[in-house]
Write a protein that holds these residues in place. Structure first.
Motif, PDB file in Angstrom:
ATOM      1  N   ILE A 146       0.839  -1.193   0.000  1.00  0.00           N
ATOM      2  CA  ILE A 146       0.000   0.000   0.000  1.00  0.00           C
ATOM      3  C   ILE A 146       0.880   1.250   0.000  1.00  0.00           C
ATOM      4  N   TRP A 147       0.478   2.225  -0.792  1.00  0.00           N
ATOM      5  CA  TRP A 147       1.147   3.523  -0.831  1.00  0.00           C
ATOM      6  C   TRP A 147       0.156   4.601  -0.404  1.00  0.00           C
ATOM      7  N   ILE A 148       0.687   5.706   0.084  1.00  0.00           N
ATOM      8  CA  ILE A 148      -0.169   6.822   0.513  1.00  0.00           C
ATOM      9  C   ILE A 148       0.270   8.079  -0.226  1.00  0.00           C
ATOM     10  N   MET A 149      -0.698   8.803  -0.764  1.00  0.00           N
ATOM     11  CA  MET A 149      -0.448  10.016  -1.536  1.00  0.00           C
ATOM     12  C   MET A 149      -0.844  11.232  -0.703  1.00  0.00           C
ATOM     13  N   LYS A 150       0.049  12.259  -0.658  1.00  0.00           N
ATOM     14  CA  LYS A 150      -0.209  13.443   0.164  1.00  0.00           C
ATOM     15  C   LYS A 150       0.195  14.711  -0.599  1.00  0.00           C
ATOM     16  N   ALA A 152       2.024  18.099  -0.896  1.00  0.00           N
ATOM     17  CA  ALA A 152       3.254  18.463  -0.185  1.00  0.00           C
ATOM     18  C   ALA A 152       3.060  19.612   0.784  1.00  0.00           C
ATOM     19  N   ALA A 153       2.104  20.495   0.512  1.00  0.00           N
ATOM     20  CA  ALA A 153       2.010  21.728   1.304  1.00  0.00           C
ATOM     21  C   ALA A 153       0.671  21.895   2.011  1.00  0.00           C
ATOM     22  N   LYS A 154      -0.108  20.813   2.134  1.00  0.00           N
ATOM     23  CA  LYS A 154      -1.388  20.907   2.832  1.00  0.00           C
ATOM     24  C   LYS A 154      -1.316  20.159   4.161  1.00  0.00           C
ATOM     25  N   SER A 155      -2.281  20.462   5.040  1.00  0.00           N
ATOM     26  CA  SER A 155      -2.308  19.832   6.362  1.00  0.00           C
ATOM     27  C   SER A 155      -3.726  19.363   6.662  1.00  0.00           C
ATOM     28  N   GLN A 156      -3.906  18.828   7.860  1.00  0.00           N
ATOM     29  CA  GLN A 156      -5.208  18.376   8.351  1.00  0.00           C
ATOM     30  C   GLN A 156      -5.830  17.275   7.498  1.00  0.00           C
ATOM     31  N   GLY A 157      -4.975  16.480   6.861  1.00  0.00           N
ATOM     32  CA  GLY A 157      -5.463  15.328   6.108  1.00  0.00           C
ATOM     33  C   GLY A 157      -6.054  15.646   4.750  1.00  0.00           C
ATOM     34  N   LYS A 158      -5.934  16.891   4.302  1.00  0.00           N
ATOM     35  CA  LYS A 158      -6.541  17.290   3.025  1.00  0.00           C
ATOM     36  C   LYS A 158      -5.818  16.646   1.847  1.00  0.00           C
ATOM     37  N   GLY A 159      -6.588  16.071   0.933  1.00  0.00           N
ATOM     38  CA  GLY A 159      -6.045  15.534  -0.305  1.00  0.00           C
ATOM     39  C   GLY A 159      -5.313  14.215  -0.183  1.00  0.00           C
ATOM     40  N   ILE A 160      -5.380  13.553   0.978  1.00  0.00           N
ATOM     41  CA  ILE A 160      -4.634  12.306   1.195  1.00  0.00           C
ATOM     42  C   ILE A 160      -5.492  11.104   0.797  1.00  0.00           C
ATOM     43  N   PHE A 161      -4.880  10.127   0.124  1.00  0.00           N
ATOM     44  CA  PHE A 161      -5.569   8.874  -0.149  1.00  0.00           C
ATOM     45  C   PHE A 161      -4.564   7.731  -0.260  1.00  0.00           C
ATOM     46  N   LEU A 162      -5.049   6.514  -0.059  1.00  0.00           N
ATOM     47  CA  LEU A 162      -4.228   5.303  -0.125  1.00  0.00           C
ATOM     48  C   LEU A 162      -4.570   4.538  -1.402  1.00  0.00           C
ATOM     49  N   PHE A 163      -3.582   3.769  -1.909  1.00  0.00           N
ATOM     50  CA  PHE A 163      -3.851   2.959  -3.099  1.00  0.00           C
ATOM     51  C   PHE A 163      -2.900   1.771  -3.143  1.00  0.00           C
ATOM     52  N   ARG A 164      -3.333   0.718  -3.868  1.00  0.00           N
ATOM     53  CA  ARG A 164      -2.524  -0.492  -4.054  1.00  0.00           C
ATOM     54  C   ARG A 164      -2.094  -0.680  -5.506  1.00  0.00           C
ATOM     55  N   ASP A 182       3.002  25.039 -22.536  1.00  0.00           N
ATOM     56  CA  ASP A 182       3.547  26.372 -22.741  1.00  0.00           C
ATOM     57  C   ASP A 182       3.814  27.022 -21.385  1.00  0.00           C
ATOM     58  N   GLN A 183       4.412  28.202 -21.397  1.00  0.00           N
ATOM     59  CA  GLN A 183       4.816  28.852 -20.166  1.00  0.00           C
ATOM     60  C   GLN A 183       3.664  29.531 -19.431  1.00  0.00           C
ATOM     61  N   THR A 184       2.481  29.541 -20.000  1.00  0.00           N
ATOM     62  CA  THR A 184       1.369  30.252 -19.364  1.00  0.00           C
ATOM     63  C   THR A 184       0.568  29.359 -18.438  1.00  0.00           C
ATOM     64  N   ARG A 185       0.781  28.048 -18.537  1.00  0.00           N
ATOM     65  CA  ARG A 185      -0.004  27.135 -17.712  1.00  0.00           C
ATOM     66  C   ARG A 185       0.539  27.092 -16.298  1.00  0.00           C
ATOM     67  N   ASP A 186      -0.359  26.866 -15.364  1.00  0.00           N
ATOM     68  CA  ASP A 186       0.035  26.780 -13.960  1.00  0.00           C
ATOM     69  C   ASP A 186       0.876  25.535 -13.717  1.00  0.00           C
ATOM     70  N   VAL A 187       1.829  25.650 -12.803  1.00  0.00           N
ATOM     71  CA  VAL A 187       2.630  24.493 -12.408  1.00  0.00           C
ATOM     72  C   VAL A 187       1.746  23.564 -11.589  1.00  0.00           C
ATOM     73  N   PRO A 188       1.746  22.263 -11.870  1.00  0.00           N
ATOM     74  CA  PRO A 188       0.884  21.341 -11.120  1.00  0.00           C
ATOM     75  C   PRO A 188       1.286  21.265  -9.658  1.00  0.00           C
ATOM     76  N   GLU A 189       0.311  20.997  -8.803  1.00  0.00           N
ATOM     77  CA  GLU A 189       0.569  20.898  -7.370  1.00  0.00           C
ATOM     78  C   GLU A 189       1.504  19.720  -7.082  1.00  0.00           C
ATOM     79  N   THR A 190       2.437  19.948  -6.169  1.00  0.00           N
ATOM     80  CA  THR A 190       3.390  18.904  -5.812  1.00  0.00           C
ATOM     81  C   THR A 190       2.787  17.971  -4.765  1.00  0.00           C
ATOM     82  N   TYR A 191       2.994  16.679  -4.985  1.00  0.00           N
ATOM     83  CA  TYR A 191       2.576  15.651  -4.029  1.00  0.00           C
ATOM     84  C   TYR A 191       3.795  14.832  -3.619  1.00  0.00           C
ATOM     85  N   VAL A 192       3.647  14.115  -2.507  1.00  0.00           N
ATOM     86  CA  VAL A 192       4.605  13.071  -2.189  1.00  0.00           C
ATOM     87  C   VAL A 192       3.842  11.753  -2.110  1.00  0.00           C
ATOM     88  N   VAL A 193       4.495  10.704  -2.545  1.00  0.00           N
ATOM     89  CA  VAL A 193       3.929   9.368  -2.407  1.00  0.00           C
ATOM     90  C   VAL A 193       4.881   8.574  -1.526  1.00  0.00           C
TER      91      VAL A 193
END
Length: 437
Positions: A146-150, A152-164, A182-193
């Motif tokens: 099992i892995w857990i995805m979080k 990188a910059a949020k707290s209180q359990g927001k955006g966390i989920f587990l997967f196999r 292109d350079q105008t698009r937003d940088v995607p949010e960073t996660y850690v697994v």
């Protein structure tokens, strides 16, 4: 002058004896929060709250305010402010692991693999999207775990989920991490697994982690205090790996658990660290529990050393971190995350008393009133753990090994008896005598 009146937090009938002063001036404070910290500051004798943009001596600010104003501020010699400028080097999940990995590699080069093993206290971790392909290679080597995805910059359990299965995150990955066209698009949010710890220590069939409070007064030299009190946060539902979608089973955050149908707001699914230490010692033996708490000390020091040369040190700044540590069923502690703004909102009376004492004693350590000698190893519930090197305990009175053997131990008493009011009286009387002589 009454001797007791010189102790912060103890009120005298004579108002003149209750002043918090810097030189001949009362201490002015600002606070951006509306919780226990504000109660402590408003109740501290002689401290005065300043409105708006008034001049202040002490500011418990939020991180956003510091980021917006730090570079343009001029601070006077006596001023103190919460947070170091780039505290996120330790408190963002991806940067924390990046800095730990770097110091581990450096330690292995300079001191060998054996010493580098002392960094084996955080789960296997990858940053997404930058290390996605490396993660996939590791994932394929360990099918079924099992892995857990979080985020990188949020707290209180927001955006966390587990997967196999990788299949479980394919659609999610496509939505979050489209290649930048292109350079105008937003940088995607960073996660850690991270590899999920599948064998947590359970009490009553429930998973828990331990909140540990750490105060850093300086990074150069590194000066670290460890608070005796803290708490274990329990999940509201019995642990099982059969239902990895159930956040009430796997996430111990109060922000998550308080939404459970049978959550008790008064109990708050918490034990004090004193209660936890007694339980573990009775069940697993004092020696094994001592070893576990020593390993937590190692986590604290190694993690702070990993950013010691990166953090912008400023004598005006201090930081109170909330470390979240998980114990596995072999009593090995694992570092889950480090919070720069641990919650100071109380979930009940016991929680309020803990946090009120925690903050009161933090102000005593900072000693804006200049009432201490500066050589104290303990101030209320805070024990000096590191001061440009390890601090050795004067005695083992509160947490001696079962055989009573005299051993040289770190000045660390996490989960031990906290007679903070009595201890404060003694150190202030001692400091007063030293200053008079």
């Amino acid at each position: 002058m009454s001797k007791v009146a010189r102790i912060p937090g103890y009120q005298s009938k004579n108002p003149k004896q209750n002043r918090g002063i810097i030189g001949d001036r009362e201490i002015r404070f600002k606070c951006s929060l509306q919780n226990v910290i504000l109660d402590v500051l408003r109740g501290r004798p002689g401290w005065t709250e300043v409105p708006g943009d008034g001049d202040w001596d002490f500011y418990w600010c939020d991180r956003e305010w510091l980021h917006q104003n730090y570079d343009t501020m001029f601070l006077h010699e006596h001023q103190k402010i919460l947070h170091f400028r780039n505290h996120y080097e330790l408190t963002r999940k991806n940067l924390m692991v990046k800095n730990l990995k770097r110091l581990r590699k450096q330690t292995e080069r300079e001191q060998g693999k054996t010493e580098a093993q002392s960094f084996d206290f955080y789960p296997t971790t990858y940053e997404l999207p930058s290390e996605y392909h490396i993660f996939v290679e590791e994932f394929k080597k360990n099918l079924g775990i099992i892995w857990i995805m979080k985020p990188a910059a949020k707290s209180q359990g927001k955006g966390i989920f587990l997967f196999r299965r990788l299949k479980d995150i394919t659609d999610w990955k496509k939505g979050e991490y489209q290649p930048l066209s292109d350079q105008t698009r937003d940088v995607p949010e960073t996660y850690v697994v991270q590899r999920y710890i599948e064998n947590p220590l359970l009490i009553g069939g429930r998973k828990f982690d331990v909140r540990v409070y750490v105060l850093v007064c300086s990074y150069n030299p590194l000066k670290v205090w460890l608070y005796r009190g803290g708490f274990a946060r329990f999940s509201n539902t019995r642990f099982s790996l059969d239902s990895i979608e159930d956040t009430y089973v796997h996430l111990t955050n109060v922000a998550v658990q308080k939404n459970a149908p049978d959550y008790d707001p008064e109990k708050g699914c918490k034990w004090s660290t004193q209660q936890l230490r007694k339980y573990l010692a009775a069940k697993h033996g004092v020696d094994k529990v001592q070893k576990m708490f020593k390993a937590i000390d190692n986590i604290i020091i190694k993690s702070l050393q990993s950013v010691q040369k990166i953090i912008i040190n400023d004598k005006h700044c201090f930081e109170m971190y909330g470390y979240d540590v998980l114990l596995d069923d072999d009593l090995k502690p694992w570092l889950i995350e480090i919070n720069a703004s641990p919650s100071l909102t109380a979930s009940g009376k016991e929680d309020y008393d803990l946090k009120f004492g925690l903050i009161s004693d933090l102000l005593n350590v900072l000693d804006l009133e200049n009432r201490l000698t500066g050589k104290e190893k303990r101030i209320g519930g805070w024990d000096l753990l590191w001061d440009d090197g390890p601090i050795v305990a004067d005695d083992n009175m509160d947490c001696t090994p079962a055989n009573g053997a005299a051993v040289s131990t770190p000045n660390s008493y996490l989960g031990c008896f906290n007679d903070r009011k009595k201890q404060l009286r003694e150190i202030y009387l001692t400091a007063q005598s030293v200053k008079k002589s």
